[in-house]
Design an enzyme around this catalytic site. Structure first.
Site, PDB file in Angstrom:
ATOM      1  N   TYR A 195       0.786  -1.187  -0.083  1.00 21.34           N
ATOM      2  CA  TYR A 195       0.026   0.112   0.128  1.00 21.34           C
ATOM      3  C   TYR A 195       0.927   1.370   0.077  1.00 21.34           C
ATOM      4  O   TYR A 195       0.672   2.202  -0.691  1.00 21.34           O
ATOM      5  CB  TYR A 195      -0.790   0.204   1.430  1.00 21.34           C
ATOM      6  CG  TYR A 195      -1.712   1.092   1.362  1.00 21.34           C
ATOM      7  CD1 TYR A 195      -2.711   1.454   0.560  1.00 21.34           C
ATOM      8  CD2 TYR A 195      -1.916   1.951   2.553  1.00 21.34           C
ATOM      9  CE1 TYR A 195      -3.620   2.736   0.497  1.00 21.34           C
ATOM     10  CE2 TYR A 195      -2.283   3.165   2.542  1.00 21.34           C
ATOM     11  CZ  TYR A 195      -3.615   3.399   1.790  1.00 21.34           C
ATOM     12  OH  TYR A 195      -4.122   4.312   1.735  1.00 21.34           O
ATOM     13  N   LYS A 199       1.410   4.357  -2.783  1.00 15.60           N
ATOM     14  CA  LYS A 199       1.053   5.705  -2.519  1.00 15.60           C
ATOM     15  C   LYS A 199       2.551   6.621  -2.762  1.00 15.60           C
ATOM     16  O   LYS A 199       2.220   7.694  -2.859  1.00 15.60           O
ATOM     17  CB  LYS A 199       0.426   5.775  -1.134  1.00 15.60           C
ATOM     18  CG  LYS A 199      -0.995   5.197  -0.926  1.00 15.60           C
ATOM     19  CD  LYS A 199      -1.976   5.758  -1.937  1.00 15.60           C
ATOM     20  CE  LYS A 199      -3.135   5.399  -1.748  1.00 15.60           C
ATOM     21  NZ  LYS A 199      -4.157   6.292  -2.372  1.00 15.60           N
TER      22      LYS A 199
HETATM   23  N1  LIG Z   1      -9.748   6.261   5.108  1.00 20.67           N
HETATM   24  C1  LIG Z   1      -8.515   6.666   5.366  1.00 20.67           C
HETATM   25  O1  LIG Z   1      -8.397   6.966   6.410  1.00 20.67           O
HETATM   26  C2  LIG Z   1      -7.373   7.120   4.453  1.00 20.67           C
HETATM   27  C3  LIG Z   1      -6.403   7.431   4.882  1.00 20.67           C
HETATM   28  C4  LIG Z   1      -5.340   7.811   4.006  1.00 20.67           C
HETATM   29  C5  LIG Z   1      -5.662   7.859   2.666  1.00 20.67           C
HETATM   30  N2  LIG Z   1      -6.870   7.402   2.091  1.00 20.67           N
HETATM   31  C6  LIG Z   1      -7.032   7.405   0.604  1.00 20.67           C
HETATM   32  O2  LIG Z   1      -8.219   7.971   0.423  1.00 20.67           O
HETATM   33  C7  LIG Z   1      -8.811   7.513  -0.817  1.00 20.67           C
HETATM   34  C8  LIG Z   1     -10.175   7.008  -0.384  1.00 20.67           C
HETATM   35  O3  LIG Z   1     -10.080   5.974   0.568  1.00 20.67           O
HETATM   36  P1  LIG Z   1     -11.605   5.653   1.263  1.00 20.67           P
HETATM   37  O4  LIG Z   1     -11.275   5.111   2.616  1.00 20.67           O
HETATM   38  O5  LIG Z   1     -12.677   6.259   1.132  1.00 20.67           O
HETATM   39  O6  LIG Z   1     -11.846   4.126   0.508  1.00 20.67           O
HETATM   40  P2  LIG Z   1     -12.809   3.347   0.420  1.00 20.67           P
HETATM   41  O7  LIG Z   1     -14.022   3.703   1.289  1.00 20.67           O
HETATM   42  O8  LIG Z   1     -12.486   1.720   0.565  1.00 20.67           O
HETATM   43  O9  LIG Z   1     -13.460   3.530  -1.050  1.00 20.67           O
HETATM   44  C9  LIG Z   1     -12.430   2.841  -2.036  1.00 20.67           C
HETATM   45  C10 LIG Z   1     -13.351   3.308  -3.453  1.00 20.67           C
HETATM   46  O10 LIG Z   1     -12.471   2.902  -4.445  1.00 20.67           O
HETATM   47  C11 LIG Z   1     -13.174   2.031  -5.580  1.00 20.67           C
HETATM   48  N3  LIG Z   1     -12.158   0.988  -5.904  1.00 20.67           N
HETATM   49  C12 LIG Z   1     -11.537  -0.058  -5.211  1.00 20.67           C
HETATM   50  N4  LIG Z   1     -10.890  -0.728  -6.112  1.00 20.67           N
HETATM   51  C13 LIG Z   1     -11.232  -0.278  -7.426  1.00 20.67           C
HETATM   52  C14 LIG Z   1     -10.803  -0.647  -8.810  1.00 20.67           C
HETATM   53  N5  LIG Z   1      -9.925  -1.673  -9.055  1.00 20.67           N
HETATM   54  N6  LIG Z   1     -11.264  -0.039  -9.842  1.00 20.67           N
HETATM   55  C15 LIG Z   1     -12.041   1.032  -9.526  1.00 20.67           C
HETATM   56  N7  LIG Z   1     -12.426   1.593  -8.463  1.00 20.67           N
HETATM   57  C16 LIG Z   1     -12.235   0.762  -7.218  1.00 20.67           C
HETATM   58  C17 LIG Z   1     -14.255   1.198  -4.574  1.00 20.67           C
HETATM   59  O11 LIG Z   1     -15.375   0.896  -5.311  1.00 20.67           O
HETATM   60  P3  LIG Z   1     -15.450  -0.614  -5.911  1.00 20.67           P
HETATM   61  O12 LIG Z   1     -14.803  -1.466  -4.988  1.00 20.67           O
HETATM   62  O13 LIG Z   1     -16.746  -0.826  -6.298  1.00 20.67           O
HETATM   63  O14 LIG Z   1     -14.792  -0.803  -7.204  1.00 20.67           O
HETATM   64  C18 LIG Z   1     -14.686   2.485  -3.615  1.00 20.67           C
HETATM   65  O15 LIG Z   1     -15.604   3.285  -4.150  1.00 20.67           O
HETATM   66  C19 LIG Z   1      -7.827   6.254  -1.359  1.00 20.67           C
HETATM   67  O16 LIG Z   1      -6.987   6.824  -2.478  1.00 20.67           O
HETATM   68  C20 LIG Z   1      -7.141   5.908   0.080  1.00 20.67           C
HETATM   69  O17 LIG Z   1      -5.900   5.084  -0.035  1.00 20.67           O
HETATM   70  C21 LIG Z   1      -7.583   7.110   2.987  1.00 20.67           C
END
Ligand SMILES: NC(=O)c1ccc[n+]([C@@H]2O[C@H](COP(=O)([O-])OP(=O)(O)OC[C@H]3O[C@@H](n4cnc5c(N)ncnc54)[C@H](OP(=O)(O)O)[C@@H]3O)[C@@H](O)[C@H]2O)c1
Length: 336
Positions: A195, A199
């Site tokens: 991961y 990133k």
């Molecule tokens: N949550 C945190 O604390 C956190 C912290 C640091 C950074 N981030 C970053 O913020 C962003 C959003 O995170 P989140 O926590 O909101 O994630 P999440 O709730 O897991 O949502 C991920 C989204 O990405 C889509 N996705 C996953 N695999 C995919 C693929 N192969 N093709 C197209 N779409 C795909 C999923 O939909 P499907 O599965 O239907 O495709 C879903 O809509 C990410 O880049 C994450 O790394 C999050």
């Protein structure tokens, strides 16, 4: 509020400018931070295209937003970012069908899941979190450049926002991005290593690839910002169980929860980065942010131009290997 002016640090939902006449793409906009980003942009009157894998979740996201705002212009497009041929097809169709593209948000990601390969035979973290977005942005370049030439609504250059994570600092020290084997075989790093490495690639691509090599070198009025959204309570926290087992994963999630923002709060830095005039005015293209309006320093590896060059060449090689020489558009492709 006028398009894009913002009060740094205290950016709230009320600061989101009117986005009438503008079009945005949000990858992974079906849940979590992405869904709330789509919702915020759509309620500010942008046309928003959601790209993700699950049609069921996509239709649900569109229906929920339309229930809240019946005139909202939100469309779901099925796309697996881990499937290079599908990404190319979707990118080209959007270019053909859409009149403009003002905002592109690379939000979709695989979180802390164990090592796995995509159908293209590439480490799924690298493929989805970096390479799929690399290719999609390439195929959308003619539309972005076309939009940069438009003067209505009043000028604001297109903006790309890529979501990284501050855990990019935990990328394996041995990362060189110097050969396909590095991202097509299991190096035994564990979920966090894969991961974090993906990133790191997100930060390098924004800084050395898009901001410098593409938009900087060609004088495009298109800017790119990469950011860590903070710890946000989404399904990604549940992936800790997949990565570390039920017991340790649940414990880590419980320890993290008190520091987590809701997705509605967690999307605000992304929406700020996508709409604020500060980015263009301050020449922040290529910069890394951990909070609204404050440039942050990414890891040492993320500031290594050689690593940036290696990643660029590796990404090009992988796409061309899988899709042939026409897989990528020339990066100086014009909008005509
Ligand atoms: N949550 C945190 O604390 C956190 C912290 C640091 C950074 N981030 C970053 O913020 C962003 C959003 O995170 P989140 O926590 O909101 O994630 P999440 O709730 O897991 O949502 C991920 C989204 O990405 C889509 N996705 C996953 N695999 C995919 C693929 N192969 N093709 C197209 N779409 C795909 C999923 O939909 P499907 O599965 O239907 O495709 C879903 O809509 C990410 O880049 C994450 O790394 C999050």
């Amino acid at each position: 509020m006028k398009w894009g002016s913002s009060d740094k640090k205290r950016f709230t939902r009320g600061d989101i400018p009117d986005l009438s006449g503008r079009t945005a793409i949000v990858t992974g906009g079906t849940k979590g931070i992405g869904y709330q980003t789509v919702r915020a942009l759509a309620l500010a009157h942008a046309r928003v295209l959601i790209l993700a894998r699950s049609t069921e979740l996509g239709n649900k996201a569109v229906a929920e937003i339309k229930r809240e705002a019946p005139t909202a212009d939100v469309v779901f497009i099925q796309c697996d970012l881990g499937d290079l041929a599908a990404v190319k097809q979707v990118g080209d169709k959007i270019c053909k069908d859409e009149a403009r593209l003002d905002i592109f948000i690379a939000n979709a990601a695989i979180g802390l899941l164990p090592f796995g390969l995509t159908k293209d035979g590439i480490d799924r973290h690298f493929a989805v979190n970096h390479l799929g977005h690399y290719l999609l942005i390439n195929r959308l370049l003619p539309l972005l450049r076309h939009t940069a030439q438009l003067s209505s609504p009043p000028a604001a250059g297109p903006r790309i926002v890529t979501l990284t994570s501050d855990v990019h600092r935990s990328a394996p020290a041995s990362t060189t991005f110097s050969s396909p084997a590095e991202v097509t075989t299991n190096g035994g790093y564990g979920a966090m290593g894969y991961y974090a490495r993906s990133k790191l690639a997100v930060v390098l691509f924004a800084k050395y690839g898009l901001a410098k090599r593409v938009f900087g070198a060609h004088g495009d009025r298109i800017s790119v910002v990469t950011l860590h959204p903070g710890i946000v309570h989404t399904d990604q926290l549940d992936q800790l169980k997949d990565a570390y087992g039920w017991l340790l994963g649940t414990l880590l999630k419980l320890l993290t929860l008190p520091f987590a923002q809701s997705p509605a709060q967690g999307c605000l830095s992304t929406v700020w980065a996508a709409t604020s005039a500060d980015v263009e005015q301050n020449g922040w293209s290529g910069k890394y942010f951990m909070s609204v309006g404050e440039v942050a320093e990414p890891s040492k590896l993320a500031q290594d131009p050689k690593l940036g060059d290696n990643l660029w060449e590796l990404s090009e090689q992988l796409v061309k290997e899988k899709l042939g020489p026409d897989g990528l558009l020339p990066w100086d492709v014009s909008s005509d």
